[in-house]
Design a protein around this motif. Structure first.
Motif, mmCIF file in Angstrom:
data_model
loop_
_atom_site.group_PDB
_atom_site.id
_atom_site.type_symbol
_atom_site.label_atom_id
_atom_site.label_comp_id
_atom_site.label_asym_id
_atom_site.label_seq_id
_atom_site.Cartn_x
_atom_site.Cartn_y
_atom_site.Cartn_z
ATOM 1 N N THR A 158 27.691 25.275 40.353
ATOM 2 C CA THR A 158 28.383 26.412 41.902
ATOM 3 C C THR A 158 29.385 26.588 42.172
ATOM 4 N N PHE A 159 29.991 26.955 43.210
ATOM 5 C CA PHE A 159 31.094 28.018 43.045
ATOM 6 C C PHE A 159 32.206 27.305 42.417
ATOM 7 N N ASN A 160 33.253 27.510 42.149
ATOM 8 C CA ASN A 160 35.040 26.656 41.701
ATOM 9 C C ASN A 160 35.759 27.815 42.232
ATOM 10 N N GLU A 161 36.798 26.973 42.994
ATOM 11 C CA GLU A 161 37.853 28.134 43.944
ATOM 12 C C GLU A 161 38.922 27.866 42.918
ATOM 13 N N ARG A 162 39.257 27.176 42.119
ATOM 14 C CA ARG A 162 40.251 27.066 41.305
ATOM 15 C C ARG A 162 39.870 27.500 40.022
ATOM 16 N N LYS A 163 39.016 28.037 39.187
ATOM 17 C CA LYS A 163 38.432 28.845 38.128
ATOM 18 C C LYS A 163 38.279 30.169 39.039
ATOM 19 N N TYR A 164 37.775 30.336 39.695
ATOM 20 C CA TYR A 164 38.092 31.793 40.441
ATOM 21 C C TYR A 164 38.908 32.437 40.688
ATOM 22 N N VAL A 165 40.199 31.995 41.216
ATOM 23 C CA VAL A 165 41.644 31.991 40.725
ATOM 24 C C VAL A 165 42.162 32.641 40.216
ATOM 25 N N GLU A 166 41.697 31.872 38.912
ATOM 26 C CA GLU A 166 42.861 31.715 37.357
ATOM 27 C C GLU A 166 42.047 33.638 36.850
ATOM 28 N N ASN A 167 41.486 33.345 37.175
ATOM 29 C CA ASN A 167 39.994 35.165 36.386
ATOM 30 C C ASN A 167 40.966 36.090 36.800
ATOM 31 N N ALA A 168 40.739 35.973 38.750
ATOM 32 C CA ALA A 168 40.637 36.909 40.094
ATOM 33 C C ALA A 168 42.379 37.556 40.034
ATOM 34 N N LEU A 169 43.105 36.491 39.100
ATOM 35 C CA LEU A 169 44.987 37.174 39.589
ATOM 36 C C LEU A 169 45.002 37.523 38.067
ATOM 37 N N ASP A 170 43.871 38.224 37.415
ATOM 38 C CA ASP A 170 44.692 38.634 35.425
ATOM 39 C C ASP A 170 44.666 40.093 36.468
ATOM 40 N N PRO A 171 46.194 40.420 36.542
ATOM 41 C CA PRO A 171 46.492 41.770 35.715
ATOM 42 C C PRO A 171 45.203 43.097 35.002
ATOM 43 N N GLN A 172 44.800 42.473 34.660
ATOM 44 C CA GLN A 172 43.553 43.052 34.190
ATOM 45 C C GLN A 172 42.302 43.607 34.776
ATOM 46 N N VAL A 173 41.802 42.616 35.812
ATOM 47 C CA VAL A 173 40.745 42.772 36.413
ATOM 48 C C VAL A 173 41.594 43.175 37.331
ATOM 49 N N LYS A 174 40.303 44.397 37.967
ATOM 50 C CA LYS A 174 40.743 45.223 39.016
ATOM 51 C C LYS A 174 39.839 45.291 40.275
ATOM 52 N N MET A 175 38.370 44.936 39.991
ATOM 53 C CA MET A 175 37.367 44.259 41.209
ATOM 54 C C MET A 175 36.800 43.708 41.051
ATOM 55 N N ILE A 176 35.812 42.890 42.608
ATOM 56 C CA ILE A 176 35.181 41.756 42.367
ATOM 57 C C ILE A 176 34.014 42.426 42.604
ATOM 58 N N GLU A 177 33.477 42.298 41.855
ATOM 59 C CA GLU A 177 31.554 42.336 42.168
ATOM 60 C C GLU A 177 31.130 41.382 42.268
ATOM 61 N N ILE A 178 29.993 41.265 43.569
ATOM 62 C CA ILE A 178 28.745 39.579 43.454
ATOM 63 C C ILE A 178 28.355 40.594 43.472
ATOM 64 N N LYS A 179 27.114 40.363 42.105
ATOM 65 C CA LYS A 179 25.731 40.225 42.016
ATOM 66 C C LYS A 179 24.595 39.711 42.553
ATOM 67 N N LEU A 180 23.489 40.231 43.878
ATOM 68 C CA LEU A 180 23.019 39.858 44.617
ATOM 69 C C LEU A 180 21.836 40.112 43.857
ATOM 70 N N SER A 181 21.374 41.033 43.241
ATOM 71 C CA SER A 181 20.514 41.919 42.448
ATOM 72 C C SER A 181 20.754 42.787 41.184
ATOM 73 N N GLN A 182 19.682 42.763 40.311
ATOM 74 C CA GLN A 182 19.740 43.929 39.465
ATOM 75 C C GLN A 182 17.952 44.749 39.729
ATOM 76 N N GLY A 183 18.331 45.556 38.832
ATOM 77 C CA GLY A 183 17.464 46.648 39.045
ATOM 78 C C GLY A 183 16.607 46.506 37.507
ATOM 79 N N ALA A 184 16.562 46.182 36.468
ATOM 80 C CA ALA A 184 16.116 45.428 35.491
ATOM 81 C C ALA A 184 14.652 44.732 35.858
ATOM 82 N N LYS A 185 15.452 43.347 37.021
ATOM 83 C CA LYS A 185 14.574 42.422 37.168
ATOM 84 C C LYS A 185 15.135 41.887 38.313
ATOM 85 N N PRO A 186 15.147 42.541 39.437
ATOM 86 C CA PRO A 186 15.772 42.356 40.732
ATOM 87 C C PRO A 186 14.535 40.923 41.550
#
Length: 543
Positions: free
Chosen positions: A227-255
């Motif tokens: 399940t989703f962990n808020e603390r670990k998310y913040v650690e990565n999301a605040l990294d200046p190298q990360v410019k955008m966050i994308e939630i993957k609902l499905s992908q074209g190869a195997k939706p």
């Protein structure tokens, strides 16, 4: 995962070893007058060639297969029909995909991609497309086309290139492949999507801009139960190298399929990046656990944006049931929470392995999916607030031009950038035996992919493709790719008829879905499914 080499000598080096042994034995034999110097010269030459193959940095195949690898390049000079018979066999690769790869190789190496004698395409075949040119072409000052991504609730908007690296995870790609892609992205000032395998140490080595993709496995921000962990998310999301966050609902190869990386393939580095245990299977469920309704999804988007300090947050999907997409849009209207961007993945795309039935027959192709997303957002007056990206077999500048006409703001490419770092479509990605070091976790095979050299090719492929797009925009008499629309693209529908895309794929008037005007004559998909979509459920309501 099968081992990639024998304990003593990798099979791929056996030919080189035979050459060395032949040179040694022929030297001894020559000293005893039992062999001709011609034999020594033969094996000596092959040994020198093998040594050169091992130390050169331009050709990954030769580094992995010294001496033997020259057979591939020798056969490149044989006529296409003979090459098809000898080395392609039952491979389902088409002449079109081979021409795509050839185009990428030329642009990656910054050599001429021009060719004489006109097009090789059948211009009379149904489906052939072109863009109309102007008698008053423009002259643009730069090919560095950029867009600003970030809506009303975004505090850290991102100035993005209109051509970026699509989602490919570390684990699917090798460490050297990830580093080459990211270094190339940094040199060219464009973005590198991490794929749902999260951010590895190899993504961070060179500091190129990242789009962090978060899938249903929540790798990089997960609890032990997945399940989703808020603390670990913040650690990565605040990294200046990360410019955008994308939630993957499905992908074209195997939706709608989900996925699994078997435990034996989960190395220490992969486990570190994904937040799992070494040797433990990485499971991506077919749906998310952080939300179960469109309204909950909007709340999750808002939460991720706030926790990231206001970075752009959006989602990627391959369109399936239209009423589910409409339900998401209705949830936006009800909550007034809008994603900063949406990436539409076409069912024809995908570089990762997937079941044949899913690759061929599940999910909506890019044209229909992209057009539906664009028209829906226009129909509810949200098109100017939400940027749209797209992916799905986009290789050339003309592929991009068509995508812009259909409603995209930017394009992503996976296979194009894979080709640029040396992929030859050997189609052994799942075995660990990738001949060019692109998709293997074998550290010895990865050495064939020299990061500084291949990063230059990533950079050049991006630059030359955008320059080609600039020339198309100029030829059409426009100022920016964003001005390309369905009135500029023409498609042959039969031997005796051509139609503008504007006629084949009409626009939905702005705000039309907010009105109850039956005289608008909306496309059938809206007539059938808009009213049955509901913001509080992905299921259609019953009449």
């Amino acid at each position: 995962m099968r081992k990639n080499s024998s304990p003593i000598l990798p099979i791929r080096l056996s030919t080189f070893a035979i050459c060395i042994a032949g040179a040694i034995l022929s030297t001894i034999a020559l000293m005893t007058d039992t062999a001709s110097w011609h034999i020594l010269a033969f094996f000596g030459l092959l040994t020198v060639i093998g040594i050169h193959d091992c130390i050169q940095k331009q050709h990954a195949v030769l580094r992995n297969y010294p001496v033997l690898g020259h057979m591939r390049f020798l056969l490149e000079f044989i006529r296409p029909e003979i090459r098809q018979y000898f080395i392609e066999g039952e491979n389902d690769e088409t002449p079109f995909s081979r021409s795509q790869r050839t185009l990428v190789y030329a642009r990656s190496k910054a050599v001429s991609d021009k060719r004489p004698f006109g097009t090789t395409l059948d211009v009379m075949a149904p489906g052939y497309q072109w863009i109309n040119q102007s008698l008053a072409p423009t002259k643009l000052a730069t090919h560095d086309f950029r867009i600003e991504i970030g809506g009303k609730d975004c505090a850290q908007k991102y100035s993005a290139s209109i051509f970026n690296i699509s989602a490919m995870s570390f684990g699917a790609l090798s460490a050297n492949a990830i580093m080459a892609l990211n270094l190339g992205a940094k040199k060219g000032c464009f973005a590198h999507d991490t794929g749902e395998g999260s951010i590895s140490r190899h993504h961070r080595t060179h500091g190129g801009d990242l789009i962090w993709e978060i899938g249903s496995g929540y790798f990089g921000c997960r609890n032990e139960d997945g399940t989703f962990n808020e603390r670990k998310y913040v650690e990565n999301a605040l990294d200046p190298q990360v410019k955008m966050i994308e939630i993957k609902l499905s992908q074209g190869a195997k939706p709608g399929h989900g996925g699994i990386l078997p435990g034996p393939k989960v190395t220490a580095e992969i486990a570190e990046a994904r937040g799992v245990k070494v040797g433990e299977a990485c499971i991506s469920p077919s749906s998310h656990s952080a939300f179960s309704t469109p309204l909950e999804m909007m709340a999750f988007i808002q939460k991720l944006r706030e926790l990231s300090g206001g970075k752009p947050v959006g989602f990627k999907l391959c369109i399936g049931h239209p009423w589910e997409w409409f339900a998401i849009v209705k949830a936006m209207l009800q909550t007034q929470i809008y994603p900063d961007f949406i990436v539409v993945d076409g069912a024809e795309g995908g570089t990762g392995a997937s079941p044949v039935e899913f690759s061929n027959h599940v999910g909506t192709p890019l044209q229909e999916g992209l057009r539906l997303v664009h028209n829906t957002l226009a129909g509810v007056n949200l098109r100017d607030q939400i940027k749209i990206g797209c992916s799905g077999k986009i290789i050339s500048a003309f592929d991009m031009a068509v995508a812009f006409a259909l409603g995209a703001d930017w394009c992503n490419s996976a296979r194009g950038f894979m080709f640029s770092i040396g992929c030859i479509q050997a189609q052994v990605c799942d075995t660990g035996y990738c001949p060019t070091g692109v998709t293997t976790q074998d550290p010895e095979r990865q050495k064939a992919l020299v990061v500084p050299d291949k990063s230059e090719r990533v950079y050049h492929f991006h630059q030359e493709t955008i320059k080609a797009l600039q020339e198309i925009v100029e030829a059409a008499g426009l100022q920016h790719p964003a001005q390309i629309n369905t009135r500029h693209i023409v498609r042959r529908v039969s031997a005796n008829e051509v139609r503008l895309l504007e006629d084949l794929l009409p626009d939905v008037p702005p705000g039309a879905l907010l009105k109850n005007d039956e005289g608008l004559n909306l496309p059938k998909v809206f007539q059938l499914y808009w009213d049955v979509a509901q913001a509080d459920s992905f299921n259609a309501k019953h009449n």
